[in-house]
Scaffold this active site. Structure first.
Site, PDB file in Angstrom:
ATOM      1  CB  CYS A  33      -0.951   0.003   1.189  1.00  0.00           C
ATOM      2  SG  CYS A  33      -0.104   0.079   2.776  1.00  0.00           S
ATOM      3  CG  ASP A  35      -0.436   3.437   3.813  1.00  0.00           C
ATOM      4  OD1 ASP A  35      -0.310   4.098   2.769  1.00  0.00           O
ATOM      5  OD2 ASP A  35      -1.525   3.079   4.273  1.00  0.00           O
ATOM      6  CB  CYS A  59      -4.991   3.969   5.018  1.00  0.00           C
ATOM      7  SG  CYS A  59      -4.767   2.736   6.311  1.00  0.00           S
ATOM      8  CB  CYS A 103      -3.593  -0.605   8.915  1.00  0.00           C
ATOM      9  SG  CYS A 103      -4.435  -0.745   7.323  1.00  0.00           S
TER      10      CYS A 103
HETATM   11 FE1  FES Z   1      -1.738   0.049   4.198  1.00  0.00          FE
HETATM   12 FE2  FES Z   1      -3.535   0.960   5.830  1.00  0.00          FE
HETATM   13  S1  FES Z   1      -3.790   0.524   3.724  1.00  0.00           S
HETATM   14  S2  FES Z   1      -1.441   0.737   6.221  1.00  0.00           S
END
Ligand code: FES
Length: 138
Positions: A33, A35, A59, A103
């Site tokens: 993702c 992040d 996110c 996450c």
């Molecule tokens: Fe990857 Fe939340 S979508 S940390």
């Protein structure tokens, strides 16, 4: 889809920011993702986490899990902080949708990475703590 607690921690994140001259810093990321999460620890002489801050580029669930994770480790010893798993963070948030479980894993990994950095700086070993994957921002 999200619990009230998740929404609360997303809208009013606790312990967001940086610590100057921290005792330990950990940065982790999720390649899929993209992040990124960073945790700063301020640990006193007795090994108690007296302050903790986070920065999350990610996110909403990542923000909420960082916020909750910092709340859960604050005031704890470094050994106790190691027991704060992603499951504990999710439970404290009254759950996360399955696609958002990773996450919470990022929050656990960021805390472990910060503890690892702290242990390295102190020249100590924290029983049960594994070396994190290399700092992706280094
Ligand atoms: Fe990857 Fe939340 S979508 S940390």
């Amino acid at each position: 889809m999200y619990s009230e607690k998740v929404m609360d921690h997303f809208n009013n994140p606790r312990n967001m920011g940086e610590i100057e001259n921290p005792s330990g810093v950990g940065t982790v990321g999720n390649a899929k993702c993209g992040d990124i999460m960073r945790i700063y620890l301020d640990v006193d002489e007795a090994g108690i986490i007296r302050d903790v801050k986070f920065k999350t580029f990610g996110c909403g669930a990542a923000v909420a899990t960082s916020s909750m994770a910092t709340e859960l480790v604050k005031g704890k010893t470094v050994e106790e902080a190691l027991q704060v798993t992603n499951k504990a963070v999710m439970e404290a948030l009254d759950g996360l949708p399955p696609v958002k479980v990773h996450c919470s894993l990022l929050a656990e990994e960021a805390i472990h990475a910060a503890l690892w950095d702290y242990a390295n700086r102190q020249g100590i070993v924290i029983e049960g703590l594994k070396e994190p994957v290399a700092d992706i921002t280094a």
